[in-house]
Design a protein around this motif. Sequence first.
Motif, PDB file in Angstrom:
ATOM      1  N   ARG A  93       0.837  -1.208   0.000  1.00 31.67           N
ATOM      2  CA  ARG A  93       0.000   0.000   0.000  1.00 31.67           C
ATOM      3  C   ARG A  93       0.869   1.254   0.000  1.00 31.67           C
ATOM      4  N   GLU A  94       1.907   1.252   0.821  1.00 32.70           N
ATOM      5  CA  GLU A  94       2.783   2.420   0.903  1.00 32.70           C
ATOM      6  C   GLU A  94       3.512   2.656  -0.417  1.00 32.70           C
ATOM      7  N   CYS A  95       3.993   1.601  -1.033  1.00 32.86           N
ATOM      8  CA  CYS A  95       4.685   1.716  -2.320  1.00 32.86           C
ATOM      9  C   CYS A  95       3.747   2.279  -3.394  1.00 32.86           C
TER      10      CYS A  95
ATOM     11  N   HIS B 124       0.909   3.883  -2.924  1.00 33.90           N
ATOM     12  CA  HIS B 124       0.519   5.229  -2.494  1.00 33.90           C
ATOM     13  C   HIS B 124       1.568   6.255  -2.917  1.00 33.90           C
ATOM     14  N   ASN B 125       2.824   5.989  -2.584  1.00 36.52           N
ATOM     15  CA  ASN B 125       3.897   6.933  -2.913  1.00 36.52           C
ATOM     16  C   ASN B 125       4.044   7.118  -4.418  1.00 36.52           C
ATOM     17  N   PHE B 126       3.980   6.032  -5.152  1.00 37.69           N
ATOM     18  CA  PHE B 126       4.131   6.112  -6.602  1.00 37.69           C
ATOM     19  C   PHE B 126       2.998   6.921  -7.233  1.00 37.69           C
TER      20      PHE B 126
ATOM     21  N   SER C  73       0.948   9.019  -5.861  1.00 40.80           N
ATOM     22  CA  SER C  73       0.940  10.409  -5.383  1.00 40.80           C
ATOM     23  C   SER C  73       1.860  11.287  -6.220  1.00 40.80           C
ATOM     24  N   GLU C  74       2.974  10.721  -6.680  1.00 40.00           N
ATOM     25  CA  GLU C  74       3.896  11.469  -7.533  1.00 40.00           C
ATOM     26  C   GLU C  74       3.245  11.906  -8.839  1.00 40.00           C
TER      27      GLU C  74
ATOM     28  N   SER D 182      -4.766  11.196  -5.616  1.00 38.52           N
ATOM     29  CA  SER D 182      -4.984  11.361  -4.185  1.00 38.52           C
ATOM     30  C   SER D 182      -5.433  10.020  -3.614  1.00 38.52           C
TER      31      SER D 182
ATOM     32  N   GLN E 281      -7.347   3.916   2.557  1.00 32.93           N
ATOM     33  CA  GLN E 281      -6.516   2.721   2.537  1.00 32.93           C
ATOM     34  C   GLN E 281      -7.111   1.725   3.510  1.00 32.93           C
TER      35      GLN E 281
ATOM     36  N   LYS F 279       0.387   3.057 -13.832  1.00 29.57           N
ATOM     37  CA  LYS F 279      -0.080   4.436 -14.050  1.00 29.57           C
ATOM     38  C   LYS F 279      -0.833   4.535 -15.381  1.00 29.57           C
TER      39      LYS F 279
END
Length: 131
Positions: A19-21, A23-25, A27-28, A32, A36, A116
């Motif tokens: 989820r963090e990976c 999320h970070n990707f 978000s870049e 939004s 989660q 993406k």
Amino acid sequence: MIRTGVVKVALIDNHSIMRECIHNFLSEFGYSISLQANDGRELISQLSKDNVPDICLLEFNARKKAGYETIKMLKTNWPQMKIAIYSMQAGPVENKTQVSGADMVISYQTSLTELKNTLEQLLKQQPVLAE
């Protein structure tokens, strides 16, 4: 769905590092991550008419609420939400878009860059299977 502003995404995956990976990707690229959850039950408890995401990215094997059950409930209660499913296991969800009720199936072999592009296609309502 016409993209007007920030796209809100809900992530369901029982692996917090995934989820963090994701999320970070995402978000870049201006997505939004509005919700989660570890599983479908947790996500459904967080949803209300005021916070429905545009896309739900669902790890199909997330615990407690099976993927099929979660998708059915989401599609029944929030039909405008697009649902993309994936699995870290080889093969279990590929080619199951029709059977699962999801709008899109993402292969376990999909790269983050392709993820993406795949989500962009989903927003344009183009059914695809990411490779």
